[in-house]
Design a protein around this motif. Structure first.
Motif, short mmCIF file in Angstrom:
data_model
loop_
_atom_site.label_atom_id
_atom_site.label_comp_id
_atom_site.label_asym_id
_atom_site.label_seq_id
_atom_site.Cartn_x
_atom_site.Cartn_y
_atom_site.Cartn_z
N THR A 64 0.58 -1.13 0.10
CA THR A 64 -0.10 -0.02 0.12
C THR A 64 0.81 1.28 -0.01
O THR A 64 2.12 1.18 -0.01
CB THR A 64 -0.89 0.07 1.19
OG1 THR A 64 0.07 0.10 2.53
CG2 THR A 64 -1.79 -1.25 1.10
N VAL A 70 0.48 -6.47 1.72
CA VAL A 70 -0.88 -7.19 1.82
C VAL A 70 -0.87 -8.10 0.75
O VAL A 70 -0.37 -8.01 -0.50
CB VAL A 70 -1.97 -6.19 1.65
CG1 VAL A 70 -2.06 -5.11 2.84
CG2 VAL A 70 -2.16 -5.34 0.28
N LEU A 72 -4.33 -9.68 -1.39
CA LEU A 72 -5.42 -9.77 -1.75
C LEU A 72 -5.99 -10.91 -2.46
O LEU A 72 -5.36 -11.54 -3.57
CB LEU A 72 -5.86 -8.46 -2.75
CG LEU A 72 -5.66 -7.20 -2.15
CD1 LEU A 72 -4.04 -6.76 -2.03
CD2 LEU A 72 -6.43 -6.30 -3.04
N ASP A 117 -5.80 1.46 5.50
CA ASP A 117 -7.31 1.73 6.21
C ASP A 117 -8.15 2.15 4.74
O ASP A 117 -9.44 1.69 4.70
CB ASP A 117 -7.17 3.07 7.09
CG ASP A 117 -6.58 2.59 8.07
OD1 ASP A 117 -6.55 1.30 8.67
OD2 ASP A 117 -6.30 3.49 9.05
N PHE A 120 -9.25 -1.03 3.05
CA PHE A 120 -9.97 -1.95 3.63
C PHE A 120 -11.57 -1.31 3.19
O PHE A 120 -12.50 -1.57 3.08
CB PHE A 120 -10.09 -2.12 5.16
CG PHE A 120 -9.00 -3.31 5.37
CD1 PHE A 120 -9.79 -4.49 5.44
CD2 PHE A 120 -7.65 -2.75 5.50
CE1 PHE A 120 -8.71 -5.52 5.56
CE2 PHE A 120 -6.92 -3.94 5.78
CZ PHE A 120 -7.33 -5.13 5.80
N GLU A 121 -11.62 0.20 3.16
CA GLU A 121 -12.93 0.86 3.00
C GLU A 121 -13.34 0.95 1.59
O GLU A 121 -14.35 1.10 1.41
CB GLU A 121 -12.64 2.22 3.71
CG GLU A 121 -12.43 2.36 5.28
CD GLU A 121 -12.15 3.86 5.48
OE1 GLU A 121 -12.18 4.66 4.80
OE2 GLU A 121 -12.00 3.97 6.93
N LYS A 123 -12.23 -1.27 -1.02
CA LYS A 123 -11.96 -2.24 -1.87
C LYS A 123 -12.88 -2.79 -3.07
O LYS A 123 -12.62 -3.29 -3.94
CB LYS A 123 -12.02 -3.74 -0.95
CG LYS A 123 -13.29 -4.07 -0.33
CD LYS A 123 -13.21 -5.40 0.41
CE LYS A 123 -14.59 -6.02 0.79
NZ LYS A 123 -14.38 -7.11 1.62
N ASP A 152 -10.83 -11.16 0.08
CA ASP A 152 -10.27 -10.90 1.47
C ASP A 152 -9.13 -10.13 1.26
O ASP A 152 -8.19 -10.09 0.29
CB ASP A 152 -9.82 -12.20 1.94
CG ASP A 152 -9.64 -12.13 3.51
OD1 ASP A 152 -9.67 -11.19 4.13
OD2 ASP A 152 -9.07 -13.07 4.13
N ILE A 153 -8.61 -9.16 2.21
CA ILE A 153 -7.51 -8.47 2.19
C ILE A 153 -6.68 -8.97 3.57
O ILE A 153 -7.11 -8.74 4.69
CB ILE A 153 -7.71 -7.06 2.32
CG1 ILE A 153 -8.47 -6.61 1.17
CG2 ILE A 153 -6.49 -6.31 2.22
CD1 ILE A 153 -9.10 -5.09 1.20
N ARG A 160 -0.96 -7.13 11.23
CA ARG A 160 -2.07 -7.27 11.97
C ARG A 160 -1.88 -7.29 13.43
O ARG A 160 -3.07 -6.69 14.12
CB ARG A 160 -2.79 -8.65 11.35
CG ARG A 160 -3.30 -8.69 10.17
CD ARG A 160 -3.82 -10.11 9.67
NE ARG A 160 -2.65 -11.05 9.60
CZ ARG A 160 -2.85 -12.21 9.33
NH1 ARG A 160 -4.06 -12.84 9.47
NH2 ARG A 160 -1.67 -13.03 9.16
#
Length: 292
Positions: A64, A70, A72, A117, A120-121, A123, A152-153, A160
């Motif tokens: 990111t 990450v 995906l 962040d 995730f918001e 995707k 999924d991410i 995490r």
């Protein structure tokens, strides 16, 4: 895309389409059902294509904008367009690898522009970008992209763990605030209860003293009327002596009391009577002033 079948007849299954060639060149599409071919005219069945929806799961590792790696998990649902099945049959050797390559390209172009962040918001925005690119490219090859699902991410395990610790710390901070507010309310309510109890206790003591004063006054008046020649002072002294001896009797009968030293004698009794009398006179004077 497949070997040619030099047969006189063939049956094309449901949700499938057959590709017919004449002398090695595409001739027509064979719809589901029984078909006859003329080998003498160079006709043959080159192969079959399924028109069912296929699913391809792709795992992409990227980073990111805030340098967090990450992984995906992306699921692509696609199918062959029946009318353009010849393009799908002849143009692509391996459509799954082709789709996967475009997914890698689009995802790795969009995700590095977003924070973790935001990823995730948003995707669904990444999935939409992949869908638009695949529709534009794969449509030319006879494929239709039905859905793109960003399943999924998964950030790096250390990230995490750090995110969980931050969340736990925030919740602990919020819990401390609520706990402090609860203790504050408890202390305020306790102080209010103590103040109310003291006020009611004072009211009770005042009423008790008033009742004692009224009772003594009534006894003195009754005794003075019934026994001629006695003054109020004499009656008061008699009542004080009686109360004095009753108090001593109660102290002696109580099993919970230890040794108590009190002054005793006629003079002390007289002093106690004078103190009580003065107190009654002050209470009566205060009551008169309040009535005025």
């Amino acid at each position: 895309m497949g070997n040619a079948y030099c047969v006189m007849c063939s049956c094309v299954g449901q949700a499938s389409v057959g590709v017919v060639e004449r002398w090695g060149r595409f001739d027509r599409l064979a719809q589901p059902g029984l078909h006859f071919f003329n080998p003498l005219a160079g006709e043959c069945l080159a192969g079959f294509l399924s028109t069912r929806i296929n699913s391809l799961d792709v795992k992409i590792e990227t980073k990111t904008k805030d340098n967090v790696f990450v992984q995906l998990h992306c699921s692509i649902q696609y199918r062959v367009v029946k009318e353009n099945a010849d393009d799908a049959f002849y143009e692509l050797q391996n459509p799954r690898e082709q789709i996967q390559s475009y997914v890698f390209d689009v995802v790795r172009a969009h995700v590095p522009k977003m924070n973790l962040d935001a990823l995730f918001e948003q995707k669904s925005d990444v999935a939409q970008a992949v869908l638009e690119e695949l529709e534009k490219v794969m449509g030319a090859y006879g494929y239709n992209i039905e859905h793109i699902l960003m399943v999924d991410i998964i950030p790096d395990p250390s990230v995490r763990k750090a995110m969980n610790e931050i969340n736990a710390a925030q919740r602990m901070q919020l819990a401390s605030v609520y706990k402090g507010e609860a203790e504050k309310i408890f202390m305020v309510k306790k102080a209010e209860a103590e103040a109310e109890a003291k006020y009611l206790g004072g009211v009770g003591v005042a009423r008790q003293r008033q009742a004692i004063t009224d009772g003594l006054r009534e006894n003195i008046l009754n005794f003075s009327h019934k026994v001629e020649g006695t003054s109020a002072k004499e009656v008061m002294d008699l009542i004080m002596i009686t109360q004095y001896f009753d108090t001593i009797k109660d102290l002696g009968n109580s099993s919970k009391n230890t040794t108590v030293f009190i002054p005793h004698g006629p003079g002390h009794v007289r002093d106690i009577g004078e103190q009580i009398r003065n107190g009654m006179m002050e209470a009566s004077s205060a009551q008169v002033n309040l009535m005025e």
